[in-house]
Design an enzyme around this catalytic site. Structure first.
Site, short mmCIF file in Angstrom:
data_model
loop_
_atom_site.label_atom_id
_atom_site.label_comp_id
_atom_site.label_asym_id
_atom_site.label_seq_id
_atom_site.Cartn_x
_atom_site.Cartn_y
_atom_site.Cartn_z
N SER A 195 0.32 -1.21 -0.40
CA SER A 195 -0.01 -0.15 0.54
C SER A 195 0.91 1.56 0.07
CB SER A 195 -0.96 -0.04 1.03
OG SER A 195 -0.13 -0.23 2.36
N VAL B 136 -0.77 -10.67 8.08
CA VAL B 136 0.62 -11.75 7.50
C VAL B 136 0.63 -12.23 8.62
CG1 VAL B 136 1.48 -10.86 5.56
CG2 VAL B 136 2.03 -10.48 7.40
N ASN C 188 7.43 -8.45 1.31
CA ASN C 188 7.76 -6.70 1.32
C ASN C 188 7.10 -6.41 2.58
OD1 ASN C 188 8.77 -3.79 0.66
ND2 ASN C 188 6.30 -4.02 1.35
N TYR D 262 14.13 -5.95 15.46
CA TYR D 262 14.61 -5.79 14.56
C TYR D 262 15.48 -6.58 13.67
CZ TYR D 262 14.15 -3.08 9.42
OH TYR D 262 13.38 -3.30 8.06
N1 NAP Z 1 12.63 1.94 4.78
C1 NAP Z 1 13.48 1.09 5.41
O1 NAP Z 1 14.65 2.43 5.12
C2 NAP Z 1 14.07 -0.02 4.99
C3 NAP Z 1 15.55 -0.44 5.08
C4 NAP Z 1 15.18 -2.20 4.67
C5 NAP Z 1 14.44 -2.63 4.81
N2 NAP Z 1 12.89 -1.93 4.75
C6 NAP Z 1 12.00 -3.10 4.44
O2 NAP Z 1 11.07 -3.13 3.75
C7 NAP Z 1 9.90 -3.29 3.91
C8 NAP Z 1 9.48 -1.74 3.91
O3 NAP Z 1 9.54 -0.82 4.46
P1 NAP Z 1 8.89 0.45 3.79
O4 NAP Z 1 9.49 1.36 4.98
O5 NAP Z 1 8.51 0.55 2.33
O6 NAP Z 1 7.94 0.25 5.32
P2 NAP Z 1 6.49 1.46 5.26
O7 NAP Z 1 6.39 2.63 4.87
O8 NAP Z 1 5.95 0.81 7.29
O9 NAP Z 1 5.01 0.17 5.06
C9 NAP Z 1 4.53 -1.60 5.04
C10 NAP Z 1 3.92 -1.92 4.31
O10 NAP Z 1 3.46 -3.10 5.16
C11 NAP Z 1 2.06 -3.55 5.70
N3 NAP Z 1 2.15 -4.29 6.61
C12 NAP Z 1 2.55 -4.35 8.06
N4 NAP Z 1 2.54 -4.98 9.15
C13 NAP Z 1 1.47 -5.72 7.67
C14 NAP Z 1 1.13 -6.91 8.40
N5 NAP Z 1 0.76 -7.35 9.92
N6 NAP Z 1 -0.22 -7.36 7.55
C15 NAP Z 1 0.27 -7.27 5.80
N7 NAP Z 1 0.57 -5.56 5.68
C16 NAP Z 1 1.31 -5.21 6.79
C17 NAP Z 1 1.52 -1.57 5.49
O11 NAP Z 1 -0.31 -1.72 5.58
P3 NAP Z 1 -0.37 -0.73 6.17
O12 NAP Z 1 -0.38 0.62 4.57
O13 NAP Z 1 -2.30 -0.85 5.35
O14 NAP Z 1 -0.90 -0.55 7.31
C18 NAP Z 1 3.13 -0.86 4.42
O15 NAP Z 1 1.82 -1.83 3.30
C19 NAP Z 1 9.75 -3.94 5.03
O16 NAP Z 1 10.25 -5.03 5.08
C20 NAP Z 1 11.24 -3.18 5.97
O17 NAP Z 1 12.14 -4.09 6.74
C21 NAP Z 1 12.60 -1.30 4.95
#
Ligand code: NAP
Length: 248
Positions: free
Chosen positions: A15, A65, A91, A156
């Protein structure tokens, strides 16, 4: 490139943020997209429209999930709508950034429930279906913190190290029909990172050999490669998309 022409992909947590970029990149490569979300239906619908604007089919699918039954029902709904799943991108993820002393049992459990158990439930539900069908590819999203110990993000980091390990175990289990790989991004400005300070951002950029932050599109490009036939002989691997941050 149209490396995923005619493929069906399910992206969890699509999303917003990195998941949205992955959904759009896979659509640009030719795939129809199932857009999983937890709470944010409005933004999930908007991403679905962005996929349709690229000439592909898309539908949002709500599911937590962390819940095995909800994951299985989502997989059934996606297959009912699209016919099958060829690509799964795990993701969805959360982070509680806090010192060791402030890390509660609830935060630890919540982090592992989404980042590790959720990924496992989705991989098992889809991997078995892919195995029984015409195969497929699973791509997991870890983090540079899966390779670096960070006392301010201890649950984390441990959860993302588990994702790297799970990637190897799942790759062995679902071979030869299903490839399982992983992308480990560095700091990426998304909602998840909205709280970080200017000083943190400046320090991170300075410590990164390529002298910038990751973008969601950087990670999406690596996911598209691993999901495609260009990675046909690659399984169990993790690609760090970190501008060289971990090269120390
Ligand atoms: N941003 C960074 O710096 C970074 C760096 C390394 C790795 N990552 C990894 O990349 C991935 C995406 O990160 P992001 O920064 O894009 O995060 P984000 O903007 O916070 O988005 C998180 C997404 O995960 C969904 N979500 C959370 N809990 C869930 C659940 N229990 N079931 C289904 N969906 C769920 C949320 O859905 P809703 O919108 O409906 O709440 C949202 O779509 C994650 O695995 C994160 O650990 C991020």
């Amino acid at each position: 490139m149209n490396r995923l022409e005619g493929r069906i992909a399910l992206v969890t947590g699509a999303s917003r943020g990195i998941g949205r970029a992955i959904a759009l990149r896979l659509a640009e490569e030719g795939a129809d997209i199932g857009i999983n979300f937890l709470t944010d239906q409005h933004h999930a619908e908007a991403v679905a429209q962005e996929v349709r604007d690229r000439g592909r089919r898309a539908l949002p699918f709500q599911a937590d999930v962390r819940e095995d039954r909800a994951v299985r029902e989502m997989v059934q709904r996606v297959e009912h709508f699209f016919g099958r799943i060829d690509v799964l991108v795990n993701n969805a993820g959360i982070e509680h950034e806090e010192p060791i002393e402030a890390t509660t049992g609830e935060h630890w459990d919540e982090t592992f429930a989404v980042n590790v158990k959720g990924l496992f439930f989705c991989s098992r539900a889809v991997g078995g279906r892919m195995e029984a069908g015409s195969g497929g590819a699973i791509v997991n999203i870890a983090s540079r913190f899966g390779f670096l110990g960070d006392p301010n993000s201890i649950a984390y980091g441990a959860s993302k190290a588990a994702v790297v390990n799970l990637t190897k175990a799942l790759a062995k289990r679902y071979a030869p029909g299903v490839r399982v790989n992983c992308v480990a991004p560095a700091y990426t400005p998304t909602d998840m990172m909205a709280h970080v300070s200017e000083a943190y951002m400046a320090g991170t950029q300075e410590a990164t050999p390529l002298k910038r932050f990751a973008t969601p599109e950087d990670t999406a490009a690596a996911v598209a490669f691993l999901a495609s036939g260009d990675a046909a002989f690659t399984t169990g691997q993790t690609i760090l998309v970190d501008g060289g941050y971990t090269l120390k």
